[in-house]
Motif scaffolding. Structure first.
Motif, mmCIF file in Angstrom:
data_model
loop_
_atom_site.group_PDB
_atom_site.id
_atom_site.type_symbol
_atom_site.label_atom_id
_atom_site.label_comp_id
_atom_site.label_asym_id
_atom_site.label_seq_id
_atom_site.Cartn_x
_atom_site.Cartn_y
_atom_site.Cartn_z
ATOM 1 N N GLU A 174 -66.611 -53.149 -41.235
ATOM 2 C CA GLU A 174 -67.196 -51.852 -40.889
ATOM 3 C C GLU A 174 -66.805 -51.473 -39.461
ATOM 4 O O GLU A 174 -66.450 -50.318 -39.188
ATOM 5 C CB GLU A 174 -68.711 -51.912 -41.049
ATOM 6 N N ASN A 175 -66.867 -52.449 -38.560
ATOM 7 C CA ASN A 175 -66.462 -52.196 -37.170
ATOM 8 C C ASN A 175 -64.957 -51.922 -37.073
ATOM 9 O O ASN A 175 -64.516 -51.092 -36.274
ATOM 10 C CB ASN A 175 -66.835 -53.393 -36.285
ATOM 11 N N GLU B 24 -64.680 -47.121 -25.658
ATOM 12 C CA GLU B 24 -65.862 -46.957 -26.492
ATOM 13 C C GLU B 24 -66.244 -45.487 -26.657
ATOM 14 O O GLU B 24 -66.929 -45.127 -27.625
ATOM 15 C CB GLU B 24 -67.041 -47.739 -25.897
ATOM 16 N N LEU C 221 -65.611 -43.611 -29.936
ATOM 17 C CA LEU C 221 -66.517 -43.756 -31.068
ATOM 18 C C LEU C 221 -67.495 -42.596 -31.186
ATOM 19 O O LEU C 221 -68.092 -42.400 -32.246
ATOM 20 C CB LEU C 221 -67.302 -45.071 -30.947
ATOM 21 N N LEU D 34 -64.295 -48.393 -38.024
ATOM 22 C CA LEU D 34 -64.718 -47.499 -36.949
ATOM 23 C C LEU D 34 -63.668 -47.442 -35.846
ATOM 24 O O LEU D 34 -63.312 -46.364 -35.353
ATOM 25 C CB LEU D 34 -66.067 -47.944 -36.384
ATOM 26 N N ARG D 35 -63.183 -48.596 -35.443
ATOM 27 C CA ARG D 35 -62.165 -48.640 -34.388
ATOM 28 C C ARG D 35 -60.858 -48.009 -34.854
ATOM 29 O O ARG D 35 -60.157 -47.339 -34.088
ATOM 30 C CB ARG D 35 -61.929 -50.092 -33.951
ATOM 31 N N SER E 226 -69.982 -57.076 -41.551
ATOM 32 C CA SER E 226 -69.941 -55.970 -40.591
ATOM 33 C C SER E 226 -68.615 -55.931 -39.830
ATOM 34 O O SER E 226 -68.281 -54.917 -39.224
ATOM 35 C CB SER E 226 -71.105 -56.060 -39.602
ATOM 36 N N VAL E 227 -67.849 -57.016 -39.888
ATOM 37 C CA VAL E 227 -66.575 -57.044 -39.172
ATOM 38 C C VAL E 227 -65.627 -55.972 -39.698
ATOM 39 O O VAL E 227 -64.890 -55.358 -38.916
ATOM 40 C CB VAL E 227 -65.923 -58.442 -39.267
ATOM 41 N N GLY F 90 -61.273 -58.633 -37.020
ATOM 42 C CA GLY F 90 -61.164 -57.229 -37.380
ATOM 43 C C GLY F 90 -59.740 -56.740 -37.475
ATOM 44 O O GLY F 90 -59.488 -55.532 -37.390
ATOM 45 N N SER G 48 -69.166 -40.968 -34.621
ATOM 46 C CA SER G 48 -70.604 -40.975 -34.915
ATOM 47 C C SER G 48 -71.084 -39.621 -35.405
ATOM 48 O O SER G 48 -72.157 -39.506 -35.993
ATOM 49 C CB SER G 48 -71.399 -41.388 -33.671
#
Length: 416
Positions: free
Chosen positions: A326-327, A373, A376, A330-331, A323-324, A235, A380
């Protein structure tokens, strides 16, 4: 004419200057003219006094608010705990000073007789606070005891310094050996062989610019600029370009990026290509329906009731591996909220700010700084849905279907 003084004659003594402080103005018209003249004479005398003391070693006080300066020097520098550094600057104290040291060549400033230079660490802290929180300049101005224009200059200077000095270290095209390591990592971590990265785009909300407003209005009905990023199996970004108007489609951004030129010139692949399933095969990236199918860029088969089991298996494995990125997005947004909330910076600074955030993301990931976390949760609750594109099949390279079919065979064999 008087003879000139000898070279070794002592310098004339500096005579004390008497400062005639103006008296109190009594408000009468007769006193007005005389009072103004006294004020002018007083200011002129002050200038003469200053010029006569040019060798004085005393230094002018820094133009900062004492209380806020105390907060920075005493509280932040001496009393902040590790969790405070992480929450306020999104990184550890060690990483913060590591970055400061790397940025010295661009950000170091010299004190002058008239003003103390703002410490490098404080300038970096001002910029990181802005990137992490996206709060208004005036809020940061009060917090750090500096002017709003100083906050703006700190953010601009630090972002440009990060891109100039840290991008060659933390966000650059991998070497052939690094590509080999990335392919092994992607296969080990995500179960997708021969892959060296995943590609996607991220729309970043901005205030409507005064010019070309319609160009920045995206398909989800909000103003944005677009970041195109490529990440490895961990990522971490190894390619990024930012600044395209929000109405620009992903395929257009890709075809106008250096990544497209490098890939089509063979710069992403070892020569000769590595063997896979008994055939020479170049490395590839994983994308979604917004990108054209290429022999170096794979995407899922379009969803249909007629897909075979092997094609469905391929789609599942590709979606899971992709998905890597996408994550990673997000981060990235959770750590640097200037990318999540509407960015009110000058439009000419936004692309540099976005790249700086990608680089800082990599720095924090490489240095194993803790990611909270809880950050996040704000992501969301996003108010701005991300646009999505689909390219027509006519843009796909028919020859690339052989690569996709070969991967289908590989996954089918693994299942059998």
């Amino acid at each position: 004419m008087a003879d000139p003084a000898p070279a070794d004659a002592p310098a004339a003594p500096v005579l004390p200057v008497q400062l005639a402080v103006p008296g109190k103005y009594d408000g009468s018209p007769d006193h007005c003219k005389g009072f103004v003249l006294q004020c002018k004479l007083y200011l002129a005398t002050m200038l003469i006094a200053r010029s006569s003391r040019c060798t004085c070693s005393s230094r002018t006080r820094a133009w900062t608010n004492i209380q806020s300066t105390d907060w920075w020097e005493r509280v932040v520098m001496n009393e902040f705990q590790p969790r405070d550094w992480l929450e306020k600057f999104r990184m550890s104290k060690d990483t913060f000073f590591f970055i400061c040291n790397k940025l010295k060549p661009k950000l170091a400033r010299q004190d002058t007789h008239f003003r103390l230079a703002l410490p490098l660490e404080k300038r970096v802290a001002v910029a990181l606070w802005r990137l992490a929180t996206n709060v208004e300049y005036r809020t940061i101005s009060v917090l750090f005891g500096v002017g709003r224009s100083t906050v703006c200059k700190c953010v601009r200077d630090v972002c440009h310094a990060i891109v100039s000095l840290l991008k060659p270290l933390y966000l650059q095209l991998p070497s052939e050996h690094e590509f080999e390591d990335m392919a092994r990592l992607f296969n080990t971590r995500w179960g997708f062989p021969h892959c060296v990265g995943a590609i996607d785009s991220l729309h970043i909300s901005i205030i409507a610019p005064p010019n070309y407003t319609a160009d920045y209005w995206n398909s989800k009905c909000w103003h944005s600029v677009v970041l195109q990023g490529v990440v490895n199996g961990l990522g971490q970004f190894w390619d990024a370009c930012a600044g395209f108007p929000g109405s620009t489609e992903d395929v257009t951004i890709l075809q106008n990026s250096t990544l497209w030129a490098i890939a089509n010139e063979g710069g992403l692949f070892p020569e000769p290509p590595k063997e896979f399933m008994g055939q020479p095969l170049k490395y590839f990236l994983l994308g979604d329906a917004a990108y054209p199918l290429q022999n170096w860029l794979l995407k899922c088969y379009p969803e249909s009731s007629v897909l075979s089991s092997r094609q469905r298996k391929f789609n599942y494995r590709l979606s899971r591996a992709r998905s890597v990125i996408e994550n990673a997005f997000l981060r990235l947004k959770a750590r640097w909220q200037c990318l999540h909330k509407r960015n009110d910076c000058s439009l000419d600074l936004v692309p540099t700010m976005v790249l700086a955030c990608c680089i800082l993301h990599n720095v924090c990931e490489v240095h194993s700084d803790t990611f909270n976390e809880e950050w996040l949760e704000a992501i969301s609750q996003a108010e701005c849905p991300q646009p999505s594109d689909t390219v027509p099949p006519a843009l796909d390279d028919p020859a690339a279907e052989e690569v996709r079919s070969l991967l289908c065979d590989y996954f089918q064999q693994q299942q059998d």
